[in-house]
Motif scaffolding. Sequence first.
Motif, PDB file in Angstrom:
ATOM      1  N   MET A 294       1.022  -5.345  -3.294  1.00 54.67           N
ATOM      2  CA  MET A 294      -0.013  -5.433  -2.262  1.00 54.67           C
ATOM      3  C   MET A 294      -0.757  -6.774  -2.392  1.00 54.67           C
ATOM      4  O   MET A 294      -1.040  -7.453  -1.413  1.00 54.67           O
ATOM      5  CB  MET A 294      -0.978  -4.253  -2.400  1.00 54.67           C
ATOM      6  CG  MET A 294      -1.889  -4.063  -1.215  1.00 54.67           C
ATOM      7  SD  MET A 294      -2.613  -2.431  -1.188  1.00 54.67           S
ATOM      8  CE  MET A 294      -3.765  -2.501  -2.514  1.00 54.67           C
TER       9      MET A 294
ATOM     10  N   TYR B 158      -9.474  -3.691   0.477  1.00 55.96           N
ATOM     11  CA  TYR B 158      -8.890  -4.370  -0.690  1.00 55.96           C
ATOM     12  C   TYR B 158      -8.934  -5.896  -0.631  1.00 55.96           C
ATOM     13  O   TYR B 158      -8.805  -6.543  -1.660  1.00 55.96           O
ATOM     14  CB  TYR B 158      -7.423  -3.950  -0.874  1.00 55.96           C
ATOM     15  CG  TYR B 158      -7.218  -2.472  -1.097  1.00 55.96           C
ATOM     16  CD1 TYR B 158      -7.409  -1.891  -2.351  1.00 55.96           C
ATOM     17  CD2 TYR B 158      -6.818  -1.641  -0.060  1.00 55.96           C
ATOM     18  CE1 TYR B 158      -7.205  -0.533  -2.568  1.00 55.96           C
ATOM     19  CE2 TYR B 158      -6.607  -0.284  -0.263  1.00 55.96           C
ATOM     20  CZ  TYR B 158      -6.808   0.264  -1.508  1.00 55.96           C
ATOM     21  OH  TYR B 158      -6.599   1.611  -1.710  1.00 55.96           O
TER      22      TYR B 158
ATOM     23  N   LEU C 276       0.846  -1.210   0.000  1.00 52.71           N
ATOM     24  CA  LEU C 276       0.000   0.000   0.000  1.00 52.71           C
ATOM     25  C   LEU C 276       0.877   1.254   0.000  1.00 52.71           C
ATOM     26  O   LEU C 276       0.628   2.195  -0.752  1.00 52.71           O
ATOM     27  CB  LEU C 276      -0.913   0.000   1.233  1.00 52.71           C
ATOM     28  CG  LEU C 276      -1.810   1.224   1.392  1.00 52.71           C
ATOM     29  CD1 LEU C 276      -3.019   1.136   0.474  1.00 52.71           C
ATOM     30  CD2 LEU C 276      -2.282   1.385   2.841  1.00 52.71           C
TER      31      LEU C 276
ATOM     32  N   ASN D 277      -5.224   5.498   9.164  1.00 50.69           N
ATOM     33  CA  ASN D 277      -5.821   4.582   8.187  1.00 50.69           C
ATOM     34  C   ASN D 277      -7.111   3.944   8.687  1.00 50.69           C
ATOM     35  O   ASN D 277      -7.940   3.518   7.886  1.00 50.69           O
ATOM     36  CB  ASN D 277      -4.812   3.496   7.784  1.00 50.69           C
ATOM     37  CG  ASN D 277      -3.905   4.000   6.686  1.00 50.69           C
ATOM     38  OD1 ASN D 277      -4.347   4.322   5.606  1.00 50.69           O
ATOM     39  ND2 ASN D 277      -2.615   4.072   6.980  1.00 50.69           N
TER      40      ASN D 277
ATOM     41  N   HIS E 208      -2.843   0.550   8.905  1.00 49.17           N
ATOM     42  CA  HIS E 208      -2.908   0.409   7.446  1.00 49.17           C
ATOM     43  C   HIS E 208      -3.289  -1.009   7.053  1.00 49.17           C
ATOM     44  O   HIS E 208      -3.892  -1.224   6.006  1.00 49.17           O
ATOM     45  CB  HIS E 208      -1.573   0.820   6.801  1.00 49.17           C
ATOM     46  CG  HIS E 208      -0.545  -0.264   6.794  1.00 49.17           C
ATOM     47  ND1 HIS E 208       0.226  -0.575   7.887  1.00 49.17           N
ATOM     48  CD2 HIS E 208      -0.185  -1.135   5.820  1.00 49.17           C
ATOM     49  CE1 HIS E 208       1.022  -1.579   7.581  1.00 49.17           C
ATOM     50  NE2 HIS E 208       0.796  -1.939   6.333  1.00 49.17           N
TER      51      HIS E 208
ATOM     52  N   TYR F 198       0.045  -2.057  -6.680  1.00 46.39           N
ATOM     53  CA  TYR F 198      -1.061  -3.008  -6.514  1.00 46.39           C
ATOM     54  C   TYR F 198      -0.561  -4.455  -6.545  1.00 46.39           C
ATOM     55  O   TYR F 198      -1.024  -5.298  -5.768  1.00 46.39           O
ATOM     56  CB  TYR F 198      -2.086  -2.774  -7.622  1.00 46.39           C
ATOM     57  CG  TYR F 198      -3.372  -3.538  -7.437  1.00 46.39           C
ATOM     58  CD1 TYR F 198      -4.377  -3.041  -6.613  1.00 46.39           C
ATOM     59  CD2 TYR F 198      -3.572  -4.748  -8.086  1.00 46.39           C
ATOM     60  CE1 TYR F 198      -5.555  -3.744  -6.434  1.00 46.39           C
ATOM     61  CE2 TYR F 198      -4.751  -5.459  -7.913  1.00 46.39           C
ATOM     62  CZ  TYR F 198      -5.745  -4.953  -7.086  1.00 46.39           C
ATOM     63  OH  TYR F 198      -6.900  -5.656  -6.910  1.00 46.39           O
TER      64      TYR F 198
ATOM     65  N   VAL G 189      -6.103  -2.065   4.318  1.00 42.75           N
ATOM     66  CA  VAL G 189      -5.944  -3.026   3.213  1.00 42.75           C
ATOM     67  C   VAL G 189      -6.980  -4.146   3.361  1.00 42.75           C
ATOM     68  O   VAL G 189      -7.634  -4.532   2.383  1.00 42.75           O
ATOM     69  CB  VAL G 189      -4.509  -3.610   3.189  1.00 42.75           C
ATOM     70  CG1 VAL G 189      -4.404  -4.705   2.140  1.00 42.75           C
ATOM     71  CG2 VAL G 189      -3.494  -2.509   2.894  1.00 42.75           C
TER      72      VAL G 189
END
Length: 510
Positions: free
Chosen positions: A287, A321, A279, A386, A313, A284, A317
């Motif tokens: 990650m 994500y 991140l 985050n 963070h 990408y 994520v």
Amino acid sequence: MATDVKAPPLREFPGAPQALVPGAMAESRPYVATDKMQQALGFPGELTDGWQGRAIGRMGELLEKYRSLKVYLDACVHCGACADKCHYFIGTQDPLNMPVARQDLMRSVYRRYFTLPGKLFPKLVGARDLTKEVLDQWYTYYNQCSECRRCSVFCPYGIDTAEVTMAAREIMDVVGLGQKYSNEIIGKVHRIGNNLGLPGPALADTLEGLAEDTKEETGADVRFPLDEKGAEVLLITPSADFFAEPHVDSLIGYAKVLHAAGISWTLSSHASEAANFGLFIGNYEQMRKVALRIREAALDLGVKRVVVGECGHAWRVAYSYWNTLTGIGAGGDDPFARMLQQQLDSRYRQPTHICELTWDLIQRGALTFDKDANDHRTVTFHDSCNVARASRMGDTPGGQFEIPRSIIRAVANRYVEMAPGTTREETFCCGGGGGLLTDDILDLRVKGALPRMEALQQVVDREGVNFMATICAICKAQFSKVLPFYGFKMGMVGGVHQLVSTAIRLGPKH
Ligand code: SF4
Ligand code: SF4
């Protein structure tokens, strides 16, 4: 404490800096990644001929891929609303640490190569060629942004400097100018499974020691299981939780909660890291590669739930994500993602934050606390960027603010808020996030902590606060380091589950 690093004085009336100091941080930059570290991630080892063309090419790809980036570079009207909102500007007084100025480092290059006026009349529109000098300036100042997103809260157009920083770091990586701290860590996760490079047997030993210590403290057989197939919960937590202070006290807290609730759980030696520095470097693919270890572990262990420990963070994520990266949550559409979606129990939020799990158990009366056990503490809470500005918890807006506070109030009698404007969505970064938690730039970290330290000083003076709780591994490490520079004790910072651990009652010794 490094003697050549000095904290700025705490001010009676915190706010914007009184004066600008141009160039104050021009020499502050983290070490560059070695060619080996770069190549381990598939990036070139160093700048080579033609780097400029490759950088512009990558910028073009990012502008195509992320429409938001183009909007951010086009939309700024230089109103200045963000200018004094960055903790690094407040702490360093360097005008290039104003969010708008940081963006302009890329905007000027964008104009030169991607807009007609910039191509025809560069000087008139503030457009610049991407020279080595400009690239070096990028490296310096895009590594003085913790991607905290505070400035975006105040921008009338919602321009997110963190996205610009991520794009700049991505471009620098693909031309061979990576940052050592982040890229070395990502390489360790690919090779070993965690940021620390802690191998499975060492992790097993550590966990055994924690079980013994907890037995001695409580009299209860609280387990710290590793690689146990068929467990209900896979706990993914930052590797700092395994041994660093104060992080480990929160891991003990999670274990006590899961023990008290009778939930079977396990850690994984394959996926022994919640942090995902992919991140931070805006890449990408990195990650995804880091996150896929978690999917592999979840499938291998056959778990029903994936729970995330205290890491800011990492939760971003996981929350934003993991669904498409891994299939933990709805969205992923490759065969393994579908397999995992079938396997995970849809009655639970996937993934679940450890605070959501604990708060749910508290509400259902499944945990017993002696709040007085925390009476030696007057607690305040530092919202981590985050969690606060890039994710949520629970079912209602603002759950990411309310749930940790509700847990603290359930386990401690004395709780105090820091000043409005320094908490919740307006929280200040600890000064070490976004891949900047390295001693190469300790001066920046100390100065960037100034606004949080000023808010803390106020509640210390007025309310006698002696404990600042947080739910982020980076915040814990950063504050442990910088608190003494401001005259506070390093032990003042700790996790929410450290407080839970102190108050929870279980076993014969309780
Ligand atoms: S994202 Fe945070 S660190 Fe970066 S410019 Fe904005 S306020 Fe500063
Ligand atoms: S607040 Fe937004 S529009 Fe105003 S200067 Fe900052 S980035 Fe530009």
